[in-house]
Design a protein around this motif. Sequence first.
Motif, PDB file in Angstrom:
ATOM      1  N   LEU A   1       0.804  -1.198   0.000  1.00 38.64           N
ATOM      2  CA  LEU A   1       0.000   0.000   0.000  1.00 38.64           C
ATOM      3  C   LEU A   1       0.849   1.265   0.000  1.00 38.64           C
ATOM      4  O   LEU A   1       0.467   2.287   0.565  1.00 38.64           O
ATOM      5  N   HIS A   2       2.001   1.209  -0.639  1.00 38.08           N
ATOM      6  CA  HIS A   2       2.883   2.377  -0.670  1.00 38.08           C
ATOM      7  C   HIS A   2       2.216   3.524  -1.428  1.00 38.08           C
ATOM      8  O   HIS A   2       1.418   3.297  -2.329  1.00 38.08           O
ATOM      9  N   ILE A   3       2.581   4.769  -1.040  1.00 42.18           N
ATOM     10  CA  ILE A   3       2.042   5.914  -1.769  1.00 42.18           C
ATOM     11  C   ILE A   3       2.676   5.986  -3.157  1.00 42.18           C
ATOM     12  O   ILE A   3       3.838   5.626  -3.329  1.00 42.18           O
ATOM     13  N   PRO A   4       1.902   6.428  -4.147  1.00 42.17           N
ATOM     14  CA  PRO A   4       0.488   6.804  -4.065  1.00 42.17           C
ATOM     15  C   PRO A   4      -0.413   5.567  -4.003  1.00 42.17           C
ATOM     16  O   PRO A   4      -0.186   4.600  -4.731  1.00 42.17           O
ATOM     17  N   VAL A   5      -1.418   5.602  -3.118  1.00 45.20           N
ATOM     18  CA  VAL A   5      -2.372   4.493  -3.085  1.00 45.20           C
ATOM     19  C   VAL A   5      -3.270   4.631  -4.308  1.00 45.20           C
ATOM     20  O   VAL A   5      -3.890   5.670  -4.529  1.00 45.20           O
ATOM     21  N   GLN A   6      -3.310   3.577  -5.116  1.00 48.36           N
ATOM     22  CA  GLN A   6      -4.042   3.604  -6.381  1.00 48.36           C
ATOM     23  C   GLN A   6      -4.630   2.228  -6.663  1.00 48.36           C
ATOM     24  O   GLN A   6      -3.995   1.201  -6.372  1.00 48.36           O
ATOM     25  N   VAL A   7      -5.805   2.222  -7.256  1.00 47.89           N
ATOM     26  CA  VAL A   7      -6.443   0.963  -7.639  1.00 47.89           C
ATOM     27  C   VAL A   7      -7.610   1.296  -8.572  1.00 47.89           C
ATOM     28  O   VAL A   7      -8.207   2.382  -8.452  1.00 47.89           O
ATOM     29  N   PRO A   8      -7.925   0.421  -9.527  1.00 53.87           N
ATOM     30  CA  PRO A   8      -9.081   0.678 -10.392  1.00 53.87           C
ATOM     31  C   PRO A   8     -10.351   0.947  -9.584  1.00 53.87           C
ATOM     32  O   PRO A   8     -10.554   0.405  -8.491  1.00 53.87           O
ATOM     33  N   LYS A   9     -11.197   1.769 -10.134  1.00 56.15           N
ATOM     34  CA  LYS A   9     -12.364   2.299  -9.430  1.00 56.15           C
ATOM     35  C   LYS A   9     -13.296   1.214  -8.882  1.00 56.15           C
ATOM     36  O   LYS A   9     -13.918   1.391  -7.834  1.00 56.15           O
ATOM     37  N   LYS A  10     -13.416   0.096  -9.583  1.00 62.68           N
ATOM     38  CA  LYS A  10     -14.335  -0.953  -9.128  1.00 62.68           C
ATOM     39  C   LYS A  10     -14.005  -1.436  -7.716  1.00 62.68           C
ATOM     40  O   LYS A  10     -14.904  -1.779  -6.943  1.00 62.68           O
ATOM     41  N   TRP A  11     -12.711  -1.426  -7.371  1.00 65.91           N
ATOM     42  CA  TRP A  11     -12.317  -1.864  -6.034  1.00 65.91           C
ATOM     43  C   TRP A  11     -12.629  -0.796  -4.994  1.00 65.91           C
ATOM     44  O   TRP A  11     -12.965  -1.116  -3.843  1.00 65.91           O
ATOM     45  N   ILE A  12     -12.535   0.453  -5.373  1.00 71.63           N
ATOM     46  CA  ILE A  12     -12.791   1.559  -4.441  1.00 71.63           C
ATOM     47  C   ILE A  12     -14.268   1.617  -4.066  1.00 71.63           C
ATOM     48  O   ILE A  12     -14.622   1.782  -2.887  1.00 71.63           O
ATOM     49  N   ASP A  13     -15.121   1.476  -5.064  1.00 76.13           N
ATOM     50  CA  ASP A  13     -16.561   1.617  -4.841  1.00 76.13           C
ATOM     51  C   ASP A  13     -17.125   0.523  -3.945  1.00 76.13           C
ATOM     52  O   ASP A  13     -18.219   0.677  -3.393  1.00 76.13           O
ATOM     53  N   ARG A  14     -16.398  -0.563  -3.790  1.00 78.79           N
ATOM     54  CA  ARG A  14     -16.853  -1.635  -2.895  1.00 78.79           C
ATOM     55  C   ARG A  14     -16.905  -1.188  -1.441  1.00 78.79           C
ATOM     56  O   ARG A  14     -17.534  -1.845  -0.604  1.00 78.79           O
ATOM     57  N   TYR A  15     -16.246  -0.055  -1.148  1.00 81.65           N
ATOM     58  CA  TYR A  15     -16.173   0.422   0.233  1.00 81.65           C
ATOM     59  C   TYR A  15     -16.943   1.716   0.450  1.00 81.65           C
ATOM     60  O   TYR A  15     -16.688   2.437   1.420  1.00 81.65           O
ATOM     61  N   ASN A  16     -17.875   1.990  -0.428  1.00 80.39           N
ATOM     62  CA  ASN A  16     -18.718   3.172  -0.245  1.00 80.39           C
ATOM     63  C   ASN A  16     -19.417   3.122   1.114  1.00 80.39           C
ATOM     64  O   ASN A  16     -20.089   2.133   1.447  1.00 80.39           O
ATOM     65  N   GLY A  17     -19.223   4.152   1.909  1.00 81.26           N
ATOM     66  CA  GLY A  17     -19.883   4.243   3.214  1.00 81.26           C
ATOM     67  C   GLY A  17     -19.144   3.589   4.358  1.00 81.26           C
ATOM     68  O   GLY A  17     -19.451   3.868   5.531  1.00 81.26           O
ATOM     69  N   VAL A  18     -18.157   2.734   4.069  1.00 82.88           N
ATOM     70  CA  VAL A  18     -17.498   1.966   5.128  1.00 82.88           C
ATOM     71  C   VAL A  18     -16.710   2.869   6.074  1.00 82.88           C
ATOM     72  O   VAL A  18     -16.687   2.639   7.293  1.00 82.88           O
ATOM     73  N   PHE A  19     -16.090   3.910   5.548  1.00 85.76           N
ATOM     74  CA  PHE A  19     -15.216   4.746   6.369  1.00 85.76           C
ATOM     75  C   PHE A  19     -15.839   6.093   6.718  1.00 85.76           C
ATOM     76  O   PHE A  19     -15.141   6.996   7.185  1.00 85.76           O
ATOM     77  N   ASP A  20     -17.127   6.212   6.522  1.00 85.24           N
ATOM     78  CA  ASP A  20     -17.805   7.473   6.808  1.00 85.24           C
ATOM     79  C   ASP A  20     -17.835   7.812   8.296  1.00 85.24           C
ATOM     80  O   ASP A  20     -18.067   8.966   8.665  1.00 85.24           O
ATOM     81  N   ARG A  21     -17.611   6.825   9.157  1.00 78.01           N
ATOM     82  CA  ARG A  21     -17.615   7.079  10.604  1.00 78.01           C
ATOM     83  C   ARG A  21     -16.382   7.883  11.028  1.00 78.01           C
ATOM     84  O   ARG A  21     -16.368   8.474  12.102  1.00 78.01           O
ATOM     85  N   GLY A  22     -15.349   7.862  10.208  1.00 78.87           N
ATOM     86  CA  GLY A  22     -14.174   8.678  10.494  1.00 78.87           C
ATOM     87  C   GLY A  22     -13.115   7.971  11.306  1.00 78.87           C
ATOM     88  O   GLY A  22     -13.340   6.932  11.926  1.00 78.87           O
TER      89      GLY A  22
END
Length: 649
Positions: free
Chosen positions: A277-298
Amino acid sequence: MMLTTDKMRRHKPLWVGFFFVWTLTLCAWFAFGPSVWANPPSRETDTPAKVTNKAGKATDKTTPNTGNVGSPPKRPAKAPNIVIVLLDDAGFMDFGVYGSDTKTPTIDALGKRGAIFSRYYTSPLCGPSRAMLMTGQDNHKVGMGTLVETLTKEMKKYPGYSMVWKNGQKTVASRLKKAGYQTFVTGKWGIGRVGKNLPHRFGFERSFVMDSTGASNYSKRYYLPSKAYAKWFEDGKPTTLPKNYYSSRSIVDKMIQYIDESDSKKPFFAFVSMQALHIPVQVPKKWIDRYNGVFDRGWDVMRQERLEKAIKLGLVPKGTKLAPSPPHHRKWDSLSNKDKKYWARMMQVSAGMMEAADFHTGRLLKHLKKRGKLENTIVIVTSDNGAESNLMSHRGGAEGLMIKLWMAYDGWNANLENLGQPGSMATIGPEWASVSSAPFRHYKFNGSEGGLRVPLVIAGPGVERSGLQGGRAHVTDLTPTVLDAAGVTVSPKEFTGRSLLPMLRGQTKQVYGKNDVVGFEVSGTGAIYRGDWKITRVPPPLGDGMWHLYNITKDPGETHDLADKHPVLFQNMLRDYKVYAQRVGVYETPIHGSARKQLGQNQMIHTFQRFWPVSLSLLLLLLLLVGSLIRYALPALRRLVSSHNPAEQ
């Protein structure tokens, strides 16, 4: 990547002048374009390829020396294949089996059929960790006392900081190759000076590596201002990246190619070194959208949740407390709704990148299973250090302005809509890094538990389904462990570490006794472990540069300094550190020195060197303008003043 605040105050005239010229330089370079000044790197426009497939009883006895150390090996009936998957900057709780919110089914499955270590320690920086992993020796003993990027002039005088391996330096690969193994490595190498320690010289028969601390996950673009590209090599020769390169997918693809082209009758050793997970953290969008809402608690809520999960899973004891967050950490509730959305999305990128790396690891294991090799393969999955806290494009002041100018020139951005995609300089920052490294204190670059303690999962033939292992283990133990499992004879004098195989076989719960001492040191931050105890030193700004004592089994959060309560033990462990430092050749960094600070200073110098033609041209232009002002403007100004002065008239 600039001077510290105190140093800026002391050298204000010099610094202001430099910044003025430097800012004009970068502005002009960006404005006039590469056709005038240089050939800049091409913009990242490649689209990632689509991913469509899914992939005896223990005792309390301590074993001082283990496995084949100093004794004839008991060679396995069939030598096992060995796969090491190394994640980059994955924190202690970034694997699902360690309580993460990230989905890592491949790693979780390995943990369920093997061993999960709760007290595995590495170095707080990638290069030293990788050197220790490959050799089984302390990083200073093999010339990797720090990173090339964090060297000082004083360090270069000492052999422990040569950054170059001697011919004949033994590695786990060279030892296994001599024993009849085929040896392959793909992914990040990053050990010492670029091009000087390439793996083909040290036992690897096939290699496809990025010899750098980091780069884009879609191209060769370097992640710092000091140069344009990271260098890739295949079998020791410069090479290009495959079309539609994405790090985790392409690194695994190349390893599959090497295994398929190998002799199926001989065992192999495969080192899969991910950029995630070294910077820059990057991944195709399909993987990102799987976590919609998961980290909204902060991050504040989720750091507390991680502590509770760690206690529930038995990773830390009941009563463990979180260390207070450093003053510069932002409170989640202080952010605007817009910023909350942005930073929640940022952590989605990191989680998606981790899941993608797990998925592609699963592809490799499924391929081995299809070829009938998985059953006889030992798999080790771990990280090189704690989570990265860098903010990069979100820095303020003059430093932030310079970084933004560089990003604009090299084609980077940190826009919400592009996070994780080609050209995105996405970084999770210190607050999310504290969540990844929870329930521990701090993160990468520091000798606190958050920088040193990382996940380790091992499974395969000869490894009992033991679940959680609470015994202490260190990165220098992996080479002796691998050699022991392969039946290769080793000498105890050749390694800092020792084999973990007795723990993995259920023969003991510990390979380190209460008086066994292991030390770490990188650029002024360090630690000594002895039984239940630890002393550690963290430089400013996160620490005070002084040594502190903790009972690390009862207080893994490092919240209670016990140096005053146990003065004799504290002094004994300080002596342990002195002995360790003299034995391995540590250069004692000044109390206020640190790797992070030195990285900034070195980057400023190398960035200036990269852009010096423009800097020199604009400096000459500036001098010409000043000269013209003195020659023409000042006399005209005097005449103007005189014409309005009645006394002179």
